[in-house]
Scaffold this motif. Sequence first.
Motif, mmCIF file in Angstrom:
data_model
loop_
_atom_site.group_PDB
_atom_site.id
_atom_site.type_symbol
_atom_site.label_atom_id
_atom_site.label_comp_id
_atom_site.label_asym_id
_atom_site.label_seq_id
_atom_site.Cartn_x
_atom_site.Cartn_y
_atom_site.Cartn_z
ATOM 1 N N GLY A 181 0.859 -1.189 0.000
ATOM 2 C CA GLY A 181 0.000 0.000 0.000
ATOM 3 C C GLY A 181 0.889 1.231 0.000
ATOM 4 O O GLY A 181 2.079 1.156 -0.327
ATOM 5 N N SER A 182 0.322 2.385 0.377
ATOM 6 C CA SER A 182 1.134 3.613 0.385
ATOM 7 C C SER A 182 2.260 3.517 1.400
ATOM 8 O O SER A 182 3.389 3.958 1.149
ATOM 9 N N HIS A 183 1.963 2.935 2.566
ATOM 10 C CA HIS A 183 2.958 2.903 3.646
ATOM 11 C C HIS A 183 3.216 1.505 4.186
ATOM 12 O O HIS A 183 4.258 1.264 4.778
ATOM 13 N N GLU A 184 2.269 0.606 4.042
ATOM 14 C CA GLU A 184 2.435 -0.727 4.621
ATOM 15 C C GLU A 184 1.593 -1.720 3.827
ATOM 16 O O GLU A 184 0.849 -1.351 2.919
ATOM 17 N N ASP A 185 1.744 -2.988 4.186
ATOM 18 C CA ASP A 185 0.899 -4.018 3.577
ATOM 19 C C ASP A 185 0.166 -4.778 4.683
ATOM 20 O O ASP A 185 0.409 -4.548 5.884
ATOM 21 N N LEU A 186 -0.739 -5.660 4.281
ATOM 22 C CA LEU A 186 -1.548 -6.367 5.274
ATOM 23 C C LEU A 186 -0.692 -7.288 6.142
ATOM 24 O O LEU A 186 -1.021 -7.531 7.310
ATOM 25 N N LEU A 187 0.407 -7.788 5.587
ATOM 26 C CA LEU A 187 1.273 -8.667 6.381
ATOM 27 C C LEU A 187 1.859 -7.905 7.566
ATOM 28 O O LEU A 187 1.944 -8.430 8.682
ATOM 29 N N ARG A 188 2.233 -6.637 7.326
ATOM 30 C CA ARG A 188 2.776 -5.845 8.422
ATOM 31 C C ARG A 188 1.684 -5.547 9.456
ATOM 32 O O ARG A 188 1.931 -5.607 10.669
ATOM 33 N N VAL A 189 0.476 -5.256 8.969
ATOM 34 C CA VAL A 189 -0.640 -5.008 9.907
ATOM 35 C C VAL A 189 -0.865 -6.253 10.763
ATOM 36 O O VAL A 189 -1.076 -6.172 11.981
ATOM 37 N N LYS A 190 -0.774 -7.425 10.128
ATOM 38 C CA LYS A 190 -0.954 -8.688 10.880
ATOM 39 C C LYS A 190 0.166 -8.842 11.921
ATOM 40 O O LYS A 190 -0.096 -9.214 13.075
ATOM 41 N N ALA A 191 1.402 -8.505 11.531
ATOM 42 C CA ALA A 191 2.525 -8.621 12.471
ATOM 43 C C ALA A 191 2.363 -7.671 13.644
ATOM 44 O O ALA A 191 2.853 -7.933 14.749
#
Length: 372
Positions: free
Chosen positions: A97-107
């Motif tokens: 995404g602009s700043h992060e991806d869903l994997l990072r949100v999950k982490a």
Amino acid sequence: MKYVDEFRDPNAVHVLSREIHRITRHPWTIMEVCGGQTHSIVRYGLDRLLPPAITLIHGPGCPVCVTPIELIDAACQLASLPEVIFCSFGDMLRVPGSHEDLLRVKAQGGDIRIIYSPLDAVGIAQSNPQSQIICFAVGFETTAPAQAMAVLQARRLHLSNFSLLVAHVLVPPAMKAILSSPENRVQGFLAAGHVCSVMGYEMYEPICLRYRVPIVVTGFEPVDILEGVQLVIAQLEEGRHKVDNQYARSVHRSGNLEARKVVDEVFESASRNWRGIGEIPESGLQLRQTFAEFDALRTFQDRIHLSSPANDLESECQSGRILQGIMQPSACSAFGTRCTPDHPLGAPMVSSEGACAAYYRYRHHEVGPGEQ
Ligand code: SF4
């Protein structure tokens, strides 16, 4: 068609290759729309069995690749909400995404679950009445019926904690946008067999007439693809432009009427921004007003901020040119260096249907960055 029962016979591939060489008189450029077909072509080296006059270019049929960055950003924000369980196909987790991806949100603690069917998300909603379940509805016409079924099932079960983040896109408007572009190189299309299994191919007939291009509905085995190419070239050499159906073992002209009815009941067409390409009129699906309570963007509109639709167009990633067949993946200066499957700069390097991922997986040892 003639060779489909022999698709496990390697001789059929060579018979078709010889036939294509025999009938080719002029240079032609053909686009396969579907990312699954791109992977078959690169994996089996089918483009290398063709005469040098035939150029295969890769199209926009990777749903992960074309999901707009603002919806990835919305997905990340929704998945970060404490009351939300966010359900997605696995491919979407590493799309930047602009700043992060869903994997990072999950982490970071977001409750993100990988599902294999939208009905799995309905089951999660039933089991977790205290949570809000959001299903990321990504894909072309192929996946829309299952998402529509999930909405109908949620309504049947009176679930008030289930909604969709809708990112569905449609193939025919994208083909028209490619053909209308001043940079267009496409003279014939291989249409995706699985999309046509659902939708049929009536909608391609006006495109053939208006743009004078042959379109061949094509399957995914090597022999399917070569036979699709043969049928496109036969039309081009004879000056014809109509729809042929190579994938007749699965596709009928009107498609799957039951599946179309379900999609039409739940969704309506709407303009959609395509990642790296821009807005294409009537190229997406949105929930009908009668199903508005299942729209996650509406339910959570006060909790998230939608980023600008155009803010990815100037990124280093050339995905828009890749997805329109203007550029080959290995011509991107970041290919295989700054952009790899472990550190992707763009979705085409992430997705199992992405053209950049196909070239990296099967050919990166033979092409250097920036080479054509
Ligand atoms: S190689 Fe990477 S940066 Fe280049 S177009 Fe493909 S995904 Fe984008």
